[in-house]
Design a protein around this motif. Structure first.
Motif, PDB file in Angstrom:
ATOM      1  N   GLN A 186     -13.308 -52.599  18.684  1.00 30.21           N
ATOM      2  CA  GLN A 186     -13.976 -52.996  19.903  1.00 30.21           C
ATOM      3  C   GLN A 186     -15.482 -52.952  19.664  1.00 30.21           C
ATOM      4  OE1 GLN A 186     -12.643 -54.180  22.533  1.00 30.21           O
ATOM      5  NE2 GLN A 186     -14.374 -54.259  23.927  1.00 30.21           N
ATOM      6  N   LEU A 187     -16.123 -54.097  19.757  1.00 32.99           N
ATOM      7  CA  LEU A 187     -17.540 -54.190  19.434  1.00 32.99           C
ATOM      8  C   LEU A 187     -18.432 -53.796  20.588  1.00 32.99           C
ATOM      9  CD1 LEU A 187     -17.524 -57.523  17.408  1.00 32.99           C
ATOM     10  CD2 LEU A 187     -17.337 -55.182  16.554  1.00 32.99           C
ATOM     11  N   GLU A 188     -17.929 -53.842  21.806  1.00 35.26           N
ATOM     12  CA  GLU A 188     -18.721 -53.518  22.978  1.00 35.26           C
ATOM     13  C   GLU A 188     -18.054 -52.388  23.750  1.00 35.26           C
ATOM     14  OE1 GLU A 188     -21.621 -54.665  23.723  1.00 35.26           O
ATOM     15  OE2 GLU A 188     -21.708 -56.166  22.116  1.00 35.26           O
ATOM     16  N   PRO A 189     -18.824 -51.475  24.330  1.00 39.18           N
ATOM     17  CA  PRO A 189     -18.220 -50.393  25.118  1.00 39.18           C
ATOM     18  C   PRO A 189     -17.630 -50.933  26.412  1.00 39.18           C
ATOM     19  CG  PRO A 189     -20.604 -50.320  25.316  1.00 39.18           C
ATOM     20  CD  PRO A 189     -20.300 -51.373  24.282  1.00 39.18           C
ATOM     21  N   ILE A 190     -16.595 -50.270  26.885  1.00 42.35           N
ATOM     22  CA  ILE A 190     -15.948 -50.660  28.139  1.00 42.35           C
ATOM     23  C   ILE A 190     -16.113 -49.512  29.129  1.00 42.35           C
ATOM     24  CG2 ILE A 190     -14.266 -52.136  26.987  1.00 42.35           C
ATOM     25  CD1 ILE A 190     -12.214 -49.891  27.363  1.00 42.35           C
ATOM     26  N   ALA A 195     -13.512 -45.763  33.807  1.00 49.45           N
ATOM     27  CA  ALA A 195     -12.956 -45.467  35.127  1.00 49.45           C
ATOM     28  C   ALA A 195     -12.305 -46.684  35.787  1.00 49.45           C
ATOM     29  CB  ALA A 195     -14.037 -44.882  36.029  1.00 49.45           C
ATOM     30  N   PRO A 196     -12.964 -47.845  35.878  1.00 56.90           N
ATOM     31  CA  PRO A 196     -12.300 -48.996  36.509  1.00 56.90           C
ATOM     32  C   PRO A 196     -11.029 -49.417  35.784  1.00 56.90           C
ATOM     33  CG  PRO A 196     -14.663 -49.366  36.306  1.00 56.90           C
ATOM     34  CD  PRO A 196     -14.358 -48.159  35.505  1.00 56.90           C
ATOM     35  N   LEU A 197     -11.044 -49.341  34.433  1.00 62.60           N
ATOM     36  CA  LEU A 197      -9.861 -49.744  33.680  1.00 62.60           C
ATOM     37  C   LEU A 197      -8.696 -48.804  33.968  1.00 62.60           C
ATOM     38  CD1 LEU A 197      -8.497 -51.536  31.589  1.00 62.60           C
ATOM     39  CD2 LEU A 197      -9.460 -50.067  29.802  1.00 62.60           C
ATOM     40  N   LEU A 198      -8.966 -47.499  34.064  1.00 65.64           N
ATOM     41  CA  LEU A 198      -7.887 -46.554  34.351  1.00 65.64           C
ATOM     42  C   LEU A 198      -7.334 -46.750  35.755  1.00 65.64           C
ATOM     43  CD1 LEU A 198      -9.224 -43.259  32.711  1.00 65.64           C
ATOM     44  CD2 LEU A 198      -7.410 -44.754  31.870  1.00 65.64           C
ATOM     45  N   HIS A 199      -8.189 -47.028  36.729  1.00 65.65           N
ATOM     46  CA  HIS A 199      -7.704 -47.313  38.079  1.00 65.65           C
ATOM     47  C   HIS A 199      -6.805 -48.535  38.079  1.00 65.65           C
ATOM     48  CE1 HIS A 199      -9.745 -44.485  40.824  1.00 65.65           C
ATOM     49  NE2 HIS A 199     -10.718 -44.444  39.912  1.00 65.65           N
ATOM     50  N   PRO A 256      -9.270 -52.743  25.347  1.00 65.92           N
ATOM     51  CA  PRO A 256      -8.646 -52.572  26.670  1.00 65.92           C
ATOM     52  C   PRO A 256      -7.131 -52.724  26.636  1.00 65.92           C
ATOM     53  CG  PRO A 256     -10.590 -53.967  26.827  1.00 65.92           C
ATOM     54  CD  PRO A 256     -10.327 -53.786  25.378  1.00 65.92           C
ATOM     55  N   LEU A 257      -6.621 -53.684  25.867  1.00 65.42           N
ATOM     56  CA  LEU A 257      -5.170 -53.884  25.806  1.00 65.42           C
ATOM     57  C   LEU A 257      -4.496 -52.690  25.129  1.00 65.42           C
ATOM     58  CD1 LEU A 257      -4.977 -57.681  24.883  1.00 65.42           C
ATOM     59  CD2 LEU A 257      -4.711 -56.604  27.123  1.00 65.42           C
ATOM     60  N   PHE A 263     -11.784 -39.609  22.806  1.00 61.10           N
ATOM     61  CA  PHE A 263     -12.413 -40.873  22.441  1.00 61.10           C
ATOM     62  C   PHE A 263     -13.501 -40.654  21.400  1.00 61.10           C
ATOM     63  CE2 PHE A 263     -10.816 -41.529  26.769  1.00 61.10           C
ATOM     64  CZ  PHE A 263     -10.069 -42.693  26.589  1.00 61.10           C
ATOM     65  N   ALA A 264     -13.792 -41.731  20.668  1.00 58.57           N
ATOM     66  CA  ALA A 264     -14.852 -41.664  19.662  1.00 58.57           C
ATOM     67  C   ALA A 264     -16.188 -41.431  20.356  1.00 58.57           C
ATOM     68  CB  ALA A 264     -14.893 -42.957  18.852  1.00 58.57           C
ATOM     69  N   PRO A 265     -17.070 -40.608  19.771  1.00 56.59           N
ATOM     70  CA  PRO A 265     -18.343 -40.299  20.438  1.00 56.59           C
ATOM     71  C   PRO A 265     -19.325 -41.449  20.425  1.00 56.59           C
ATOM     72  CG  PRO A 265     -18.271 -39.298  18.270  1.00 56.59           C
ATOM     73  CD  PRO A 265     -16.910 -39.900  18.504  1.00 56.59           C
TER      74      PRO A 265
END
Length: 579
Positions: free
Chosen positions: A415-419, A422-426, A459-460, A569-571
């Motif tokens: 994943q090249l960009e941070p996500i 919180a919204p993804l978990l909801h 995300p997937l 998660f990775a720092p």
């Protein structure tokens, strides 16, 4: 006695030379006392009527004693010569004083006991008896001379009694000295064997694969072997000039400290001294933190695939008679390495099957599924419908297993960009509630809807991992409100962690040992690949999925053990982890 035999006597142990040196110093003291005594006598005494006066004899004897002491101190060779020559001088000096003082009536025959006792202690028995014979012959010769001179009150009986007493004393002293020498040699040999055994134990403890910690009842560290330091990533001070530290001083060791105190609360009375108390094994997870203080060394996790160490910990307590309190021995075993080895073996076997499964199995399954669909349309009874349902369920299960196996061979993309987490978990939780029969309020999401939680994770992949963990939680949770919880925590090192927990019984240590192995399952409907695939997806995204035990202390003498899945998660950007 040849010179070669004299030279070989230089190989005597240090104990003999120290005893000889003590004997020489004592000779100096005796010579000084004799000189002082002779000097205090009046000139009318018989001491000065002989060829050699007592003062001259004692002075010469004192000089010889000093010379013998210096030779023994700086020239440790010719052991027997350094015994025979001084004792000969002793006998000559005492004989001169004895004869000059008037023989038996002077009472100086007792002075022979000092050199004879030294010979009995330092020399072989035969040599000591030879010196006794010489002294006895001098006594008898002087008595015989006095009888020939018609001296009154002179008898050979007194000289004979002195000689007999000297023989008896030398025999007893020599046997006692011989016994003490044998005991000292045995003690020296036992000490040498003990040092060798301690060196062997030190090498064995140093090279053993399991970690070993020794602490006192309050957790003060007494000993740690290199394997324990390697597993924990710490360097413990073990020298006497450095202060001892407690396990509680290290934030990294909090799980071990909690498990130790929980075990000690159950150990009420220790048995008799020397009998160990062994506790059951517990499993803890040691995670890398950056806030360890100056006492701990930095942890090098570059050689590990995981970001944490999963350890099997056992405790044992031993009370010794010499100690007022017991010592707790902590055994550490890195089960992560065992899990990885078992996993690699299964992956190697599974890799050879993956290519043929897609073509050889999926085509027959498609035909079976199509035939089952046609049969379901023509089913005329409940029995036929139930049989068709069984066929369709098993076909779906096999198809899921094949899909999971094929996913393992697909390379996960970074994943090249941070996500925003919180919204993804909801969104994931809402979708899960809609697709699964979950009671209202059964899942509690303790996550604030904020944009400060950013992670580098596909995300997937994250959706698949969380969905898998929630599916496991639904299977074992009670179904009551709040029975399943998801919440984000920040570790001491600043790494985000997602905890997925249910109110069911924690996984047993026996099941935990195989939890992430492929094809291992405790459910008749599971494939045994869900958790393994979830961990692989986490690792490919620079994160770690693990199952952790938590010891929650309840009161003074009780504790509750709970379990949860934790995604660390990775720092930072996974692409920069190697920088």
């Amino acid at each position: 006695m040849t010179s070669s035999s004299l030279t070989s006597q230089s190989e005597k142990p240090d104990t003999f030379w120290r005893t000889l040196q003590t004997f020489n110093v004592t000779r100096i003291v005796v010579a000084m006392v004799m000189l002082a005594y002779v000097s205090s006598q009046s000139k009318g005494e018989i001491w000065f009527s002989q060829l050699f006066t007592g003062a001259e004899t004692c002075g010469a004897y004192l000089l010889c004693a000093i010379l013998f002491t210096l030779v023994t101190a700086y020239h440790r060779r010719y052991y027997m010569l350094q015994i025979v020559l001084p004792i000969t001088v002793d006998l000559v000096a005492v004989s001169i004083l004895y004869i000059g003082a008037g023989g038996a009536k002077s009472g100086l025959a007792i002075l022979y006991l000092f050199p004879l006792a030294g010979a009995a202690i330092l020399a072989p028995l035969l040599v000591a008896l030879f010196f006794v014979s010489v002294a006895t012959m001098v006594l008898l010769a002087d008595s015989g001379y006095q009888i020939l001179q018609s001296s009154p009150d002179i008898s050979t009986v007194q000289a004979g009694l002195y000689g007999g007493a000297f023989f008896f004393a030398v025999l007893v002293i020599n046997r006692l000295a011989h016994k003490l020498i044998k005991q000292e040699e045995l003690a020296t040999q036992r000490g040498r064997d003990l040092r060798v055994q301690m060196d062997i134990n030190r090498i064995a403890i140093k090279d053993m694969g399991d970690g070993l910690l020794v602490v006192d009842p309050i957790g003060t560290l007494i000993m740690a072997n290199p394997a324990a330091e390697r597993m924990l990533g710490l360097s413990f001070p073990m020298t006497d000039d450095e202060p001892r530290h407690k396990l509680s001083d290290y934030a990294l060791l909090a799980p071990i400290t909690d498990a130790l105190f929980a075990w000690e609360s159950r150990v009420s009375d220790l048995p008799r001294p020397g009998a160990p108390v062994v506790g059951e094994a517990v499993f803890v997870t040691i995670k890398h933190t950056d806030d360890l203080g100056q006492e701990a060394a930095a942890i090098d996790w570059s050689g590990r695939r995981e970001l944490a160490a999963h350890l099997k910990v056992r405790f044992a307590a031993v009370r010794m008679r010499e100690l007022s309190e017991y010592r707790a021995v902590i055994f550490l075993q890195d089960v992560s390495e065992i899990e990885n080895q078992a996993q690699q073996l299964k992956l190697a076997a599974m890799g050879r099957l993956t290519a043929s499964i897609a073509h050889e199995v999926r085509n027959p399954l498609a035909s079976i599924s199509y035939a089952a669909t046609l049969l379901s349309e023509e089913a005329g009874s409940q029995t036929q419908a139930r049989l068709v349902t069984i066929v369709e369920d098993n076909v779906a299960r096999l198809d899921r297993m094949i899909e999971d196996i094929l996913k393992l061979s697909r390379k996960a993309q970074r994943q090249l960009e941070p996500i925003q987490l919180a919204p993804l978990l909801h969104d994931i939780v809402n979708d899960f509630k809609q697709t699964h029969a979950v009671a209202p309020g059964a899942i509690v999401l303790q996550i604030e809807l904020t944009d400060r939680y950013h992670v580098w994770f596909d995300p997937l992949h994250l959706r698949e991992v969380v969905t898998n963990l929630l599916s496991n939680a639904v299977r074992y949770a009670s179904g009551r409100p709040g029975g399943m919880r998801l919440h984000i925590m920040s570790s001491v090192a600043g790494r985000l962690e997602l905890h997925v927990q249910d109110d069911g019984e924690p996984i047993s240590p026996a099941v935990r040992a195989h939890l992430f192995e492929p094809f291992y399952t405790t459910s008749s409907k599971g494939t045994g690949l869900g958790l393994f695939l979830a961990r692989e997806l986490c690792l490919n995204n620079g994160a770690l999925l693990d199952y952790e035990y938590r010891h929650d202390v309840q009161g003074q003498n009780s504790s509750h053990v709970s379990g949860r899945f934790v995604i660390a998660f990775a720092p930072r950007d996974p692409l920069s982890l190697a920088d």
